[in-house]
Design a protein around this motif. Structure first.
Motif, PDB file in Angstrom:
ATOM      1  N   LEU A 132      84.866  45.673  74.339  1.00 45.87           N
ATOM      2  CA  LEU A 132      84.958  47.010  73.752  1.00 45.87           C
ATOM      3  C   LEU A 132      84.899  46.922  72.228  1.00 45.87           C
ATOM      4  O   LEU A 132      85.538  46.061  71.624  1.00 45.87           O
ATOM      5  CB  LEU A 132      86.281  47.655  74.182  1.00 45.87           C
ATOM      6  CG  LEU A 132      86.381  49.174  74.264  1.00 45.87           C
ATOM      7  CD1 LEU A 132      85.409  49.726  75.304  1.00 45.87           C
ATOM      8  CD2 LEU A 132      87.801  49.577  74.618  1.00 45.87           C
ATOM      9  N   HIS A 216      81.041  50.195  75.279  1.00 49.13           N
ATOM     10  CA  HIS A 216      81.170  49.144  76.303  1.00 49.13           C
ATOM     11  C   HIS A 216      79.784  48.859  76.847  1.00 49.13           C
ATOM     12  O   HIS A 216      79.070  49.768  77.285  1.00 49.13           O
ATOM     13  CB  HIS A 216      82.096  49.618  77.421  1.00 49.13           C
ATOM     14  CG  HIS A 216      82.229  48.646  78.565  1.00 49.13           C
ATOM     15  ND1 HIS A 216      82.479  47.304  78.389  1.00 49.13           N
ATOM     16  CD2 HIS A 216      82.139  48.833  79.924  1.00 49.13           C
ATOM     17  CE1 HIS A 216      82.548  46.705  79.556  1.00 49.13           C
ATOM     18  NE2 HIS A 216      82.343  47.604  80.503  1.00 49.13           N
ATOM     19  N   VAL A 236      85.856  47.034  81.340  1.00 46.00           N
ATOM     20  CA  VAL A 236      87.085  47.808  81.155  1.00 46.00           C
ATOM     21  C   VAL A 236      87.604  48.334  82.483  1.00 46.00           C
ATOM     22  O   VAL A 236      88.787  48.635  82.623  1.00 46.00           O
ATOM     23  CB  VAL A 236      86.870  48.988  80.171  1.00 46.00           C
ATOM     24  CG1 VAL A 236      86.635  48.482  78.769  1.00 46.00           C
ATOM     25  CG2 VAL A 236      85.717  49.874  80.614  1.00 46.00           C
ATOM     26  N   PHE A 254      88.538  53.565  80.453  1.00 42.21           N
ATOM     27  CA  PHE A 254      89.331  52.748  79.542  1.00 42.21           C
ATOM     28  C   PHE A 254      90.778  53.220  79.619  1.00 42.21           C
ATOM     29  O   PHE A 254      91.096  54.340  79.228  1.00 42.21           O
ATOM     30  CB  PHE A 254      88.808  52.860  78.113  1.00 42.21           C
ATOM     31  CG  PHE A 254      89.714  52.216  77.090  1.00 42.21           C
ATOM     32  CD1 PHE A 254      90.131  50.897  77.240  1.00 42.21           C
ATOM     33  CD2 PHE A 254      90.158  52.929  75.989  1.00 42.21           C
ATOM     34  CE1 PHE A 254      90.977  50.300  76.307  1.00 42.21           C
ATOM     35  CE2 PHE A 254      90.998  52.346  75.041  1.00 42.21           C
ATOM     36  CZ  PHE A 254      91.407  51.035  75.205  1.00 42.21           C
TER      37      PHE A 254
END
Length: 305
Positions: A132, A216, A236, A254
């Motif tokens: 990330l 991401h 994630v 996330f």
């Protein structure tokens, strides 16, 4: 007000509808959606156009085989970026109108340093550190062109000057094999930078959004024969699916729940048309585990009906 990553002014705002606000606060999760599903249909394509133009411009200065190898490597590796959008603009009317149910919604102010500590160029998630990133969007086409020019030219110059570190069995390789390894390594490195840079370049017409992106780029492993996804080693979350208007969309979640106690949410803004009374919003935030020690509730100053 501008957010400064890794600085003192560090609040970025996620403008959203009332329903999205409830979902985010209750679940402590943000959705990262496919970049091609964003409101700007030129996403990624703008940067690719500049990349192609720069490659043609540099073609006369470098060996044709190097240019061809670079292009083939860049085009051969498909990437699928997923993003969650924020704005450094506090109480911005255009943001309220465009992303928060025409001013009826909310804006959640996140501490950027706590939300994500990596501001590196987005890249395929091949380890925990690259899962990330948080990046400021570039709207200046001239700056984007210069950056892309430097990435491509640097890689091609490295090919010519043999600046790549040697392989373990370097002495055992022929000149032809060494050149092939250098070509592949430089092309991979530059291609990775360019893929990441594509994600943060946007049409100048959107400049007033002052956008930051949580990015991401999962590395999908697939079976060679069936082409079916077998694994996403660093991600994630597992991929999720939803229907949005006229299409099926993939997204990732996330989970920022572990960051709540560190004060990841600093502000909650109510839009200019939002009629929620203070007692209700304070009760909801308290029941959701958000301490008023960290979170400030504010109302929009925009006189918009």
């Amino acid at each position: 007000m501008e957010a400064v990553i890794n600085g003192n002014a560090m609040i970025i705002y996620h403008y959203c509808s009332g329903e999205s606000f409830l979902g985010i606060i209750r679940s402590k999760k943000l959705w990262l959606s496919g970049i091609m599903n964003m409101s700007d249909y030129s996403e990624v394509l703008l940067a690719r156009t500049i990349i192609n133009e720069e490659l043609h411009r540099l073609a006369s200065r470098f060996d044709e085989s190097i240019i061809e190898s670079f292009v083939q490597n860049f085009q051969a590796n498909e990437f699928r970026p997923y993003i969650c959008c924020f704005s450094s603009a506090q109480d911005k009317l255009s943001q309220w109108r465009g992303y928060a149910d025409d001013g009826r919604g909310f804006a959640i102010g996140f501490d950027s340093n706590i939300l994500c500590q990596s501001t590196a160029m987005p890249s395929m998630a091949r380890d925990q550190d690259s899962i990330l990133t948080l990046n400021r969007v570039e709207y200046d086409a001239d700056k984007a062109r210069l950056a892309i020019h430097n990435y491509v030219q640097g890689a091609l110059l490295a090919l010519q000057m043999d600046r790549e570190p040697p392989a373990k069995n370097w002495d055992e390789l022929s000149d032809e094999q060494r050149h092939a390894r250098l070509t592949a390594a430089c092309c991979r490195n530059a291609s990775s930078l360019l893929r990441g840079y594509q994600v943060i370049v946007k049409n100048p017409a959107f400049v007033e959004e002052s956008e930051y992106r949580l990015v991401h780029m999962p590395f999908w492993l697939a079976d060679r024969d069936t082409k079916l996804t077998t694994d996403i080693p660093f991600s994630v979350s597992s991929p999720q699916y939803r229907i949005s208007k006229d299409r099926l969309c993939t997204y990732f979640e996330f989970d920022f729940g572990s960051l709540i106690e560190h004060g990841v949410i600093r502000e909650v803004w109510l839009g200019p048309k939002n009629q929620t009374i203070n007692m209700e919003i304070e009760a909801f935030l308290g029941d959701s585990g958000l301490s008023f020690k960290f979170v400030e509730v504010r109302r929009s100053n925009a006189t918009y009906r």
